[in-house]
Scaffold this motif. Sequence first.
Motif, PDB file in Angstrom:
ATOM      1  N   ARG A 255       0.828  -1.233  -0.030  1.00  0.00           N
ATOM      2  CA  ARG A 255       0.100  -0.117  -0.222  1.00  0.00           C
ATOM      3  C   ARG A 255       0.971   0.998   0.134  1.00  0.00           C
ATOM      4  O   ARG A 255       1.871   1.402   0.663  1.00  0.00           O
ATOM      5  CB  ARG A 255      -0.995  -0.117   1.287  1.00  0.00           C
TER       6      ARG A 255
ATOM      7  N   GLU B 284      -7.350   2.053  -5.765  1.00  0.00           N
ATOM      8  CA  GLU B 284      -7.231   2.781  -4.650  1.00  0.00           C
ATOM      9  C   GLU B 284      -8.323   2.155  -3.894  1.00  0.00           C
ATOM     10  O   GLU B 284      -9.471   1.627  -3.901  1.00  0.00           O
ATOM     11  CB  GLU B 284      -7.834   4.222  -4.522  1.00  0.00           C
ATOM     12  N   ARG B 285      -7.979   1.706  -2.457  1.00  0.00           N
ATOM     13  CA  ARG B 285      -8.535   1.093  -1.400  1.00  0.00           C
ATOM     14  C   ARG B 285      -8.852   1.944  -0.109  1.00  0.00           C
ATOM     15  O   ARG B 285      -8.124   2.874  -0.125  1.00  0.00           O
ATOM     16  CB  ARG B 285      -8.173  -0.326  -1.080  1.00  0.00           C
ATOM     17  N   ASP B 286      -9.479   1.324   0.686  1.00  0.00           N
ATOM     18  CA  ASP B 286      -9.662   2.148   1.963  1.00  0.00           C
ATOM     19  C   ASP B 286      -8.344   2.353   2.718  1.00  0.00           C
ATOM     20  O   ASP B 286      -8.273   3.556   3.416  1.00  0.00           O
ATOM     21  CB  ASP B 286     -10.668   1.435   2.785  1.00  0.00           C
ATOM     22  N   ASP B 287      -7.497   1.564   2.517  1.00  0.00           N
ATOM     23  CA  ASP B 287      -6.068   2.043   3.448  1.00  0.00           C
ATOM     24  C   ASP B 287      -4.998   2.290   2.316  1.00  0.00           C
ATOM     25  O   ASP B 287      -3.835   2.398   2.811  1.00  0.00           O
ATOM     26  CB  ASP B 287      -5.764   0.652   4.033  1.00  0.00           C
TER      27      ASP B 287
END
Length: 267
Positions: A143, A171-174
Amino acid sequence: MTVESHADVRGLRLAYIDFGGTGTPVLALHGHFGRARMFAPLAAALAPAHRVIALELRGHGHSNHADGYAPDDYLEDVAAFVRGLGLGPVVVVGHSMGGVLGFRLAARHPALVRALVNEEGGALNRRPEIPHPVLDVRPWPRRAPTLDELRRQVEAHGIPDAGYFLESAVERDDGWGFLFDHDAMVESQEALVGDWWPDWLGSTCPALLVHGPDSFVLPTSMVREMAGRRPGTVLRELPGCGHWPHDDDPVAFAGAVREFLGTLATP
């Protein structure tokens, strides 16, 4: 009309893009770390005479991850996909690993393949002939806070231009990360190390071999040997191109593919 969809194949949900049209079907197969959408420029260049359908292989893009990544796993996935959509026989366009997969499909399932376009898929993938058959991505970041930072960290590992790999970034939450699993991609590359000459020589359909003379993956001497030893094979070397001719010179690449397809007899 471009349609993104999924197919249930041998217990996996595999993503694919149908770029539309009613022309002769062309099945496009990406290489390691690749995505189906990389074939959008080629699909546009070949329309409307050809209908390009690009499959995202197991563990890539939006397709399911799997328990194994052996070459035969990929092979049987693709064979089942072609049969499931009723596409065969198809022209197969494959890049790198996808090129090897394409000529193995022609050798093992000849009724499914009408012709081959092999972009940078070698008949021999092992040391010393290929100095670096495996790109170890395990140290790469999982990430990063931004896409630019993900690029910076990947390029810090010796990658001159991370653009190809960032096609698989989301793109992810983290934060930003890759769709592919780092360990699985190393496993898959290691499984592809070997001698694929029997499969390259194991089919008789027409073939186009596209090579970038500046490729750091595939030596020009090997490509010329591949063309010389397999009857019915046309070699096109695209000046100024490396391992990704479709990116380095998309116009020349599409032109070479279109010219080759024009030589095929009407099915």
